[in-house]
Scaffold this motif. Structure first.
Motif, PDB file in Angstrom:
ATOM      1  N   ASP A 194      40.245  51.916  64.020  1.00  0.00           N
ATOM      2  CA  ASP A 194      39.869  53.438  62.434  1.00  0.00           C
ATOM      3  C   ASP A 194      40.864  54.367  62.903  1.00  0.00           C
ATOM      4  OD1 ASP A 194      37.253  52.919  63.302  1.00  0.00           O
ATOM      5  OD2 ASP A 194      36.996  54.549  65.188  1.00  0.00           O
ATOM      6  N   ASP A 195      42.052  54.152  61.550  1.00  0.00           N
ATOM      7  CA  ASP A 195      43.268  54.374  61.470  1.00  0.00           C
ATOM      8  C   ASP A 195      43.448  55.854  61.014  1.00  0.00           C
ATOM      9  OD1 ASP A 195      45.068  51.113  60.249  1.00  0.00           O
ATOM     10  OD2 ASP A 195      44.591  52.465  62.368  1.00  0.00           O
ATOM     11  N   GLN A 196      42.310  56.410  59.653  1.00  0.00           N
ATOM     12  CA  GLN A 196      42.024  57.344  59.117  1.00  0.00           C
ATOM     13  C   GLN A 196      41.071  57.841  58.935  1.00  0.00           C
ATOM     14  OE1 GLN A 196      44.498  57.115  55.477  1.00  0.00           O
ATOM     15  NE2 GLN A 196      44.076  55.252  55.353  1.00  0.00           N
ATOM     16  N   THR A 197      40.571  58.677  58.564  1.00  0.00           N
ATOM     17  CA  THR A 197      39.297  59.621  58.781  1.00  0.00           C
ATOM     18  C   THR A 197      39.589  60.229  57.617  1.00  0.00           C
ATOM     19  OG1 THR A 197      38.686  59.785  60.432  1.00  0.00           O
ATOM     20  CG2 THR A 197      37.848  61.203  59.332  1.00  0.00           C
ATOM     21  N   ILE A 198      38.514  60.720  56.444  1.00  0.00           N
ATOM     22  CA  ILE A 198      37.676  61.517  54.787  1.00  0.00           C
ATOM     23  C   ILE A 198      37.507  62.601  55.313  1.00  0.00           C
ATOM     24  CG2 ILE A 198      37.586  60.884  52.589  1.00  0.00           C
ATOM     25  CD1 ILE A 198      37.790  58.341  52.203  1.00  0.00           C
ATOM     26  N   VAL A 199      37.899  63.821  55.064  1.00  0.00           N
ATOM     27  CA  VAL A 199      37.186  65.033  55.425  1.00  0.00           C
ATOM     28  C   VAL A 199      37.357  65.853  54.429  1.00  0.00           C
ATOM     29  CG1 VAL A 199      38.412  64.496  58.304  1.00  0.00           C
ATOM     30  CG2 VAL A 199      39.998  65.943  56.488  1.00  0.00           C
ATOM     31  N   ARG A 200      36.439  66.470  54.501  1.00  0.00           N
ATOM     32  CA  ARG A 200      36.229  67.894  54.018  1.00  0.00           C
ATOM     33  C   ARG A 200      36.008  69.192  54.610  1.00  0.00           C
ATOM     34  NH1 ARG A 200      31.412  68.074  50.185  1.00  0.00           N
ATOM     35  NH2 ARG A 200      32.372  66.566  48.773  1.00  0.00           N
ATOM     36  N   PHE A 201      36.618  69.756  54.566  1.00  0.00           N
ATOM     37  CA  PHE A 201      37.094  71.291  54.992  1.00  0.00           C
ATOM     38  C   PHE A 201      35.871  71.918  54.719  1.00  0.00           C
ATOM     39  CE2 PHE A 201      41.467  69.783  54.898  1.00  0.00           C
ATOM     40  CZ  PHE A 201      41.526  69.010  56.013  1.00  0.00           C
ATOM     41  N   THR A 202      35.844  73.337  55.828  1.00  0.00           N
ATOM     42  CA  THR A 202      34.397  74.268  56.071  1.00  0.00           C
ATOM     43  C   THR A 202      34.779  75.330  55.255  1.00  0.00           C
ATOM     44  OG1 THR A 202      35.302  75.163  57.245  1.00  0.00           O
ATOM     45  CG2 THR A 202      33.492  74.108  57.456  1.00  0.00           C
ATOM     46  N   ASP A 203      36.461  75.978  54.963  1.00  0.00           N
ATOM     47  CA  ASP A 203      37.024  77.022  54.451  1.00  0.00           C
ATOM     48  C   ASP A 203      37.329  76.737  53.168  1.00  0.00           C
ATOM     49  OD1 ASP A 203      39.075  75.567  54.494  1.00  0.00           O
ATOM     50  OD2 ASP A 203      40.620  77.465  56.029  1.00  0.00           O
ATOM     51  N   GLY A 204      37.086  75.544  52.227  1.00  0.00           N
ATOM     52  CA  GLY A 204      37.104  75.504  50.970  1.00  0.00           C
ATOM     53  C   GLY A 204      38.631  75.109  50.631  1.00  0.00           C
ATOM     54  N   CYS A 205      39.274  75.044  51.726  1.00  0.00           N
ATOM     55  CA  CYS A 205      41.179  74.434  51.091  1.00  0.00           C
ATOM     56  C   CYS A 205      40.954  73.702  50.426  1.00  0.00           C
ATOM     57  CB  CYS A 205      41.137  73.960  52.697  1.00  0.00           C
ATOM     58  SG  CYS A 205      42.667  73.683  52.416  1.00  0.00           S
ATOM     59  N   THR A 206      41.919  74.104  49.544  1.00  0.00           N
ATOM     60  CA  THR A 206      42.382  73.182  47.699  1.00  0.00           C
ATOM     61  C   THR A 206      42.012  71.799  47.666  1.00  0.00           C
ATOM     62  OG1 THR A 206      44.588  73.199  47.821  1.00  0.00           O
ATOM     63  CG2 THR A 206      43.361  75.020  46.760  1.00  0.00           C
ATOM     64  N   ASP A 207      42.297  71.222  48.752  1.00  0.00           N
ATOM     65  CA  ASP A 207      42.500  70.095  49.774  1.00  0.00           C
ATOM     66  C   ASP A 207      40.912  68.779  50.080  1.00  0.00           C
ATOM     67  OD1 ASP A 207      43.782  67.458  49.838  1.00  0.00           O
ATOM     68  OD2 ASP A 207      44.580  67.947  51.479  1.00  0.00           O
TER      69      ASP A 207
END
Length: 81
Positions: free
Chosen positions: A15-28
């Protein structure tokens, strides 16, 4: 962090990488983070100096024992008979 390997269906995976979504609405919005992570974890942001809590995560396994030894030609590249 030592890389952990497992075998599934004959493939040596890590498991080399994880695609994530952040809770605080970071532009990334959809970031690739090294390693395996789960929703709720706090991780460093790859694009800013802050840390963010993960809302959703998709771990991307990497196969290490695949070898390409021959490439089949596309149908339009085959010689005519």
């Amino acid at each position: 962090m030592a890389e952990k390997f497992r075998i599934e269906n004959g493939l040596l995976l890590s498991d080399d990488q994880t695609i994530v979504r952040f809770t605080d609405g970071c532009t990334d919005e959809h970031s690739l983070i090294p390693g395996a992570h789960e929703a709720g974890e706090v991780v460093p942001c790859p694009d800013c100096d802050d840390e963010h809590r993960i809302t959703s995560a998709l771990v991307i396994p990497t196969a290490h024992n695949i070898t390409i030894d021959r490439v089949e030609p596309e149908p339009e590249d085959e010689p005519e008979a």
